[in-house]
Design a protein around this motif. Sequence first.
Motif, mmCIF file in Angstrom:
data_model
loop_
_atom_site.group_PDB
_atom_site.id
_atom_site.type_symbol
_atom_site.label_atom_id
_atom_site.label_comp_id
_atom_site.label_asym_id
_atom_site.label_seq_id
_atom_site.Cartn_x
_atom_site.Cartn_y
_atom_site.Cartn_z
ATOM 1 N N LEU A 190 4.711 10.874 1.051
ATOM 2 C CA LEU A 190 4.692 10.266 -0.295
ATOM 3 C C LEU A 190 3.824 11.053 -1.262
ATOM 4 O O LEU A 190 4.117 11.098 -2.453
ATOM 5 C CB LEU A 190 4.205 8.820 -0.212
ATOM 6 N N ALA A 191 2.783 11.679 -0.765
ATOM 7 C CA ALA A 191 1.906 12.493 -1.626
ATOM 8 C C ALA A 191 2.666 13.680 -2.221
ATOM 9 O O ALA A 191 2.279 14.210 -3.262
ATOM 10 C CB ALA A 191 0.705 12.980 -0.829
ATOM 11 N N ALA A 215 4.271 8.626 6.431
ATOM 12 C CA ALA A 215 4.661 8.180 5.101
ATOM 13 C C ALA A 215 3.607 8.579 4.071
ATOM 14 O O ALA A 215 3.948 9.059 2.986
ATOM 15 C CB ALA A 215 4.881 6.671 5.079
ATOM 16 N N SER A 216 2.350 8.400 4.401
ATOM 17 C CA SER A 216 1.271 8.776 3.459
ATOM 18 C C SER A 216 1.326 10.259 3.129
ATOM 19 O O SER A 216 1.183 10.657 1.970
ATOM 20 C CB SER A 216 -0.093 8.414 4.039
ATOM 21 N N ALA A 217 1.548 11.084 4.136
ATOM 22 C CA ALA A 217 1.605 12.532 3.914
ATOM 23 C C ALA A 217 2.820 12.923 3.071
ATOM 24 O O ALA A 217 2.735 13.748 2.168
ATOM 25 C CB ALA A 217 1.635 13.267 5.246
ATOM 26 N N GLU A 221 3.068 5.070 9.304
ATOM 27 C CA GLU A 221 2.175 4.986 8.139
ATOM 28 C C GLU A 221 1.514 6.322 7.855
ATOM 29 O O GLU A 221 1.394 6.735 6.705
ATOM 30 C CB GLU A 221 1.146 3.882 8.350
ATOM 31 N N GLN A 222 1.088 7.034 8.895
ATOM 32 C CA GLN A 222 0.488 8.359 8.709
ATOM 33 C C GLN A 222 1.478 9.325 8.083
ATOM 34 O O GLN A 222 1.151 10.038 7.135
ATOM 35 C CB GLN A 222 0.000 8.929 10.035
ATOM 36 N N GLY A 230 0.780 -1.229 0.000
ATOM 37 C CA GLY A 230 0.000 0.000 0.000
ATOM 38 C C GLY A 230 0.811 1.277 0.000
ATOM 39 O O GLY A 230 0.244 2.362 0.062
ATOM 40 N N TYR A 231 2.126 1.156 -0.071
ATOM 41 C CA TYR A 231 2.993 2.343 -0.061
ATOM 42 C C TYR A 231 3.998 2.239 -1.182
ATOM 43 O O TYR A 231 4.815 1.318 -1.202
ATOM 44 C CB TYR A 231 3.732 2.468 1.277
ATOM 45 N N LYS A 236 9.591 4.640 -3.858
ATOM 46 C CA LYS A 236 8.572 5.134 -4.785
ATOM 47 C C LYS A 236 9.283 5.840 -5.925
ATOM 48 O O LYS A 236 9.892 6.897 -5.724
ATOM 49 C CB LYS A 236 7.621 6.099 -4.090
#
Length: 102
Positions: A99-100, A95-97, A92-93, A53-54, A70
């Motif tokens: 990676l965007a 990383a999501s921010a 995870e929080q 998912g990442y 990525k």
Amino acid sequence: ACVFYGPSSSTPTTPNVAQPDTVRVVVVKGPNALTWYNSYKSSPQVHAQSVTGYGDQAFSDGYASLSVLKGGSYLRVAVAPAGTPPSLSAEEQLASAILAKL
């Protein structure tokens, strides 16, 4: 790389040593990203566990660090809370921010 120290982190602070109440973020962009990702993944102290998912590839180091590849970027996030055991939810929080924006 950046290390953020919370109010209860111990002193003296040492950026190369993990300690409670810190957040560590490493971003490597460009042709060395894959090399850094693979190097950390294969180091003896890491017990890499695949995470989905990442990015294109991701793994947890078995402690409290999330590494993501990525495209031409490598991201590693580690959160060491004060007084509680680490978990991957904070990584995870973050990383999501991040990676965007990569």
